[in-house]
Enzyme design. Structure first.
Site: not given
Length: 403
Positions: A41, A273
């Site tokens: 999955k 940042y």
């Protein structure tokens, strides 16, 4: 698209298929009396669903497991044969396509049973259905109070030729926590719910509840089939249970990038940042062209480990969307040199577990979240003479290709 590797890549996730196949064999040895379902999955936990499914079947997996029916149908469309099971359905799902593709489809409630039965009636074909019991996870599946009605309707649909009940199954909540009382409680509940269904006339091909930790540490949970997920990719389901090496497993994914820039920087320079990192003195900075758009956790800002030039470094400042910075401490690797974010750890590189610890999450998430901008480079190296799988970066690969 598959192509030969002819040039350095901005970044790549190397997937060692020989390691994966060795992990399948090792896991099978932990549950020799049970069939093996390779859970692929979420694009095989980020490793690539189709190559992993093929490799797992080469290594002896009799079943393939997916979450969504779309994943299972994609496997069939790609030519994957044998038994494929999928379990995450919603109303209006592709039941007809699932029946036509001969999938094993999980049913955990009456709405699902009625939808798959209606689809089978319209097609004039028999659907393969596995009934899921909620034995204490409190997620998908049918609780004990509603189990008799689900079993009764399933048997009626089977008598009408609309379905065949091929399996009875459930899922653990805390199998990765040694000695947790819910393990024994769920196992007892599963045995009793299976016993009820069989007493009413259900004759399943398989009964299964064992996930990765169950496969590795709880032999009493193996029944007819085991469903390893994360362990197949060489990651321990829980550090409390043991390391991959303790279980004879090897991490399959190695995440690398090419340094985009190396530059001299003065002391007092704010980095990335928010300037959450400021250079403590004159240094060199390296730019790694991976960011949270590629699946690098922003929560690893200031903590994520990277191997560059044989030394472990740490993310300096915030992880941005496409890149992050490391303080090289005056070392001067060249632009284009390799940065290894995680791998098996053979050369001192961090592991996915190290990144999980740095991010406050689990290693499952670290590998699964690596995005589609990062090419998967598949290598299938011969097993080493000592019996372990995979190879160091210096060893030649039998097959190398990118996707």
């Amino acid at each position: 698209m598959n192509e030969n590797v002819t040039a350095p890549l901005r970044a790549r996730a190397e997937i060692d298929l020989a390691a994966l196949k060795a992990n399948v064999r090792s896991l099978r040895a932990h549950a020799p009396g049970a069939a093996f379902m390779a859970v692929v999955k979420a694009d095989a936990y980020g490793h690539g669903m189709l190559p992993v499914a093929r490799a797992a079947k080469e290594a002896g997996a009799e079943w393939i497991g997916t979450a969504t029916p779309e994943e299972a149908l994609a496997l069939r469309a790609a030519g994957i044969g044998g038994r494929i099971m999928c379990w995450l359905w919603v109303p209006g799902g592709p039941w007809r396509a699932g029946i036509e593709a001969d999938l094993d489809m999980s049913v955990g409630g009456l709405w699902a049973l009625r939808e798959v039965t209606a689809a089978a009636r319209e097609l004039g074909r028999t659907a393969r259905v596995q009934l899921k019991a909620d034995t204490g996870l409190g997620r998908g599946g049918c609780l004990r109070a509603d189990w008799p009605e689900l079993v009764r309707e399933a048997l009626a649909a089977q008598a009408a030729g609309l379905i065949t009940v091929t399996g009875l199954w459930s899922h653990f909540a805390c199998a990765d926590e040694p000695g947790h009382p819910s393990i024994a409680a769920q196992l007892t509940e599963f045995r009793e719910m299976v016993g009820y269904a069989e007493g009413e006339g259900v004759t399943p091909e398989v009964r299964h509840i064992a996930n990765s930790p169950g496969t590795l540490t709880l032999p009493e949970t193996h029944f007819d089939l085991v469903r390893p997920g994360i362990a197949m990719y060489g990651i321990s389901p829980s550090p409390a249970l043991g390391t991959p090496e303790d279980f004879g497993l090897r991490p399959v994914m190695t995440l690398k990038a090419s340094l985009a820039l190396v530059k001299h920087a003065p002391g007092g320079l704010g980095v990335s940042y928010g300037h959450h990192y400021v250079t403590p003195g004159p240094t060199t900075l390296g730019l790694v062209p991976l960011g949270y758009a590629d699946g690098i956790p922003r929560h690893a800002s200031g903590t994520g480990p990277v191997l560059i030039g044989g030394k472990r470094r740490t993310v300096a400042g915030r992880v941005a969307m496409d890149q992050f910075v490391v303080d090289l401490g005056g070392d001067e690797p060249a632009a284009g040199d390799e940065a290894v974010l995680f791998g098996p750890g053979d050369a001192g590189e961090p592991t996915a577990e190290d990144w999980a610890a740095a991010s406050g999450t689990i290693a499952y998430e670290i590998v699964t979240r690596i995005g589609s901008r990062v090419p998967r480079v598949y290598v299938d190296r011969a097993d080493r003479a000592d019996g372990t799988a995979g190879a160091s970066a210096a060893e030649p690969a039998d097959r190398v290709r990118t996707v």
